[in-house]
Design a protein around this motif. Sequence first.
Motif, short mmCIF file in Angstrom:
data_model
loop_
_atom_site.label_atom_id
_atom_site.label_comp_id
_atom_site.label_asym_id
_atom_site.label_seq_id
_atom_site.Cartn_x
_atom_site.Cartn_y
_atom_site.Cartn_z
N LEU A 21 24.51 20.98 -39.12
CA LEU A 21 23.44 20.80 -39.73
C LEU A 21 24.47 18.97 -40.76
CD1 LEU A 21 21.87 23.30 -41.23
CD2 LEU A 21 21.14 20.56 -41.09
N ARG A 22 25.38 19.69 -40.56
CA ARG A 22 26.80 18.83 -42.15
C ARG A 22 26.96 17.85 -41.55
NH1 ARG A 22 31.10 19.52 -45.86
NH2 ARG A 22 30.07 21.69 -45.67
N LYS A 23 27.14 17.63 -39.52
CA LYS A 23 27.44 16.63 -39.11
C LYS A 23 25.81 15.53 -38.35
CE LYS A 23 29.28 15.53 -34.23
NZ LYS A 23 28.14 16.10 -32.99
N LEU A 24 25.07 16.41 -39.01
CA LEU A 24 23.75 15.16 -38.96
C LEU A 24 23.79 15.11 -40.28
CD1 LEU A 24 21.17 17.61 -36.97
CD2 LEU A 24 21.55 15.07 -36.37
N LEU A 105 12.03 23.77 -41.15
CA LEU A 105 13.28 23.00 -39.36
C LEU A 105 14.03 24.07 -38.88
CD1 LEU A 105 15.23 21.05 -42.86
CD2 LEU A 105 12.96 20.63 -41.91
N PRO A 106 13.03 23.72 -38.07
CA PRO A 106 13.20 24.38 -36.51
C PRO A 106 14.71 24.12 -36.07
CG PRO A 106 11.12 23.84 -35.84
CD PRO A 106 12.03 23.31 -37.25
N LYS A 107 15.50 25.12 -36.18
CA LYS A 107 17.34 24.87 -36.29
C LYS A 107 17.66 23.78 -34.81
CE LYS A 107 18.45 28.19 -38.31
NZ LYS A 107 20.37 29.48 -38.23
N GLY A 108 16.73 24.55 -33.67
CA GLY A 108 17.05 24.14 -32.19
C GLY A 108 16.84 22.82 -32.11
N GLU A 109 15.62 21.90 -33.19
CA GLU A 109 14.77 20.59 -33.22
C GLU A 109 15.61 19.44 -33.73
OE1 GLU A 109 11.17 21.31 -33.15
OE2 GLU A 109 11.15 22.54 -31.13
N LEU A 110 16.79 20.05 -34.45
CA LEU A 110 17.30 18.30 -35.63
C LEU A 110 17.07 17.87 -35.21
CD1 LEU A 110 18.76 21.48 -38.42
CD2 LEU A 110 16.80 20.59 -38.37
N GLN A 111 16.63 16.40 -35.61
CA GLN A 111 17.11 15.61 -35.55
C GLN A 111 17.59 14.26 -36.46
OE1 GLN A 111 13.92 12.87 -33.12
NE2 GLN A 111 14.57 14.25 -31.11
N ARG A 112 18.69 13.75 -36.95
CA ARG A 112 19.11 13.12 -38.17
C ARG A 112 17.37 12.45 -38.60
NH1 ARG A 112 21.97 9.18 -41.06
NH2 ARG A 112 21.24 8.01 -39.08
N SER A 113 17.34 11.92 -38.48
CA SER A 113 16.05 10.45 -39.27
C SER A 113 14.92 11.79 -39.26
CB SER A 113 15.28 9.81 -37.40
OG SER A 113 14.76 9.89 -36.94
N TRP A 114 14.52 12.71 -38.45
CA TRP A 114 13.20 13.25 -39.40
C TRP A 114 14.22 14.36 -40.67
CZ3 TRP A 114 12.43 18.78 -38.39
CH2 TRP A 114 12.61 19.22 -37.78
N LEU A 115 15.13 14.59 -40.02
CA LEU A 115 15.68 15.82 -41.49
C LEU A 115 15.89 15.06 -43.09
CD1 LEU A 115 16.68 18.11 -41.73
CD2 LEU A 115 19.22 16.77 -40.87
N ILE A 116 15.75 14.09 -42.73
CA ILE A 116 16.25 13.41 -43.71
C ILE A 116 14.74 12.89 -44.32
CG2 ILE A 116 16.90 11.22 -45.07
CD1 ILE A 116 19.40 12.39 -43.68
#
Length: 369
Positions: A21-24, A105-116
Amino acid sequence: MSHDALQLLLVEDNRADAYLLRKLLVQETQIQLTHCEDLRAALHSLDQHCFDAILLDLSLPDSSGLETVKAIQQANPETPILVLTGLDDEAVAIAALREGAQDYLPKGELQRSWLIRAIHYAIERQQNLDQLQHLNQELVRSNQELEQFAYVVSHDLQQPLQVVLGFAGIIDALYGDRPDEPIHQYVGDIINASKHMSRLIRDLLHYSRINSAPKPVECVDCEAVLDQVLLDLQPAIHRTQATITTDPLPTIYGNETQLGQLFQNLLSNAIKYQPAGQRPRIHISAVQKQGEWIFGVQDNGIGIAAADAHSIFQIFHRLHTREEYPGTGIGLATCKKIVDRHQGQIWVESEPHQGTTFFFTLPQIPIQG
Ligand code: ADP
């Protein structure tokens, strides 16, 4: 809250997940991330700093599941929470939304753009929610003030009115042996107008007191309530030779005095709104359906045009002059307020010149809140 950079609190004990998460997130220069590994540290952090949003893992070393959401929410109800879940944790995630979390937020599916994007949406939604809650509280407060105002004004008007009525009665008695004098007519008009005003004030007092009366949660035997109402209406029933029949009525949860007012208003209207000389026939029904009781008060009176079926529940809305049918226009508004307070519904079905049925629902189980 406005910062140049988004202030996020990440509460996650799993080092690998936290790293990801930090990296994203740190690729984003507009974000400042504070990381805690347990609930205690997170609560401490929330105590010390303001955050725009919280990314929250539910299974922490010192707390798990919904308890984690509750604890964070309690400490900081205005900061949006985004719950971090495993891929198969949907049920818990949805329960967390019900507890007030803004998103999951399902952890396995995290992508930067939609996380933001999810974080920004959560912040916006929380702000709208806070604003809505604030406006709602304002509305409740101003309604209470208005009711209190109506109560005080109507209460204080009664006394001078009684003085007017008292003196008008004395003048009337003085001229009692001279009925042809115009003053006799004038005093009669004063007495009639004052009596009407007195009824208006009495009805307004009832109306303004509905929401401040004890909560509608007592066990009420509707048969007993109706017996009392019929006793009070005896003079009108006798005068018009009305026949009133009734289904067996249930015991429900509510406020006994208010349910009495409800039956009283509907029945006195059913007796009153009749063609001249017709004997009122009235039936009270009660049917059980899907967790509630549907009551009906049916009459054979003048009926109501479909176009007026909604407006008659507005305060002071009348369809006739006082000369045709006396009244204040507050009765049905009072009925609606009482039924609303019991979390029920009220409506009318009618055929002009054939008759009218007023229906209302009341809950079978105690109402909440
Ligand atoms: P009020 O009876 O004091 O005028 P309500 O608020 O009780 O005031 O009723 C509002 C209006 O709805 C009445 O003026 C009347 O025109 C209409 N109404 C109410 N009940 C009936 C009924 N049973 N049959 C026909 N019209 C009715």
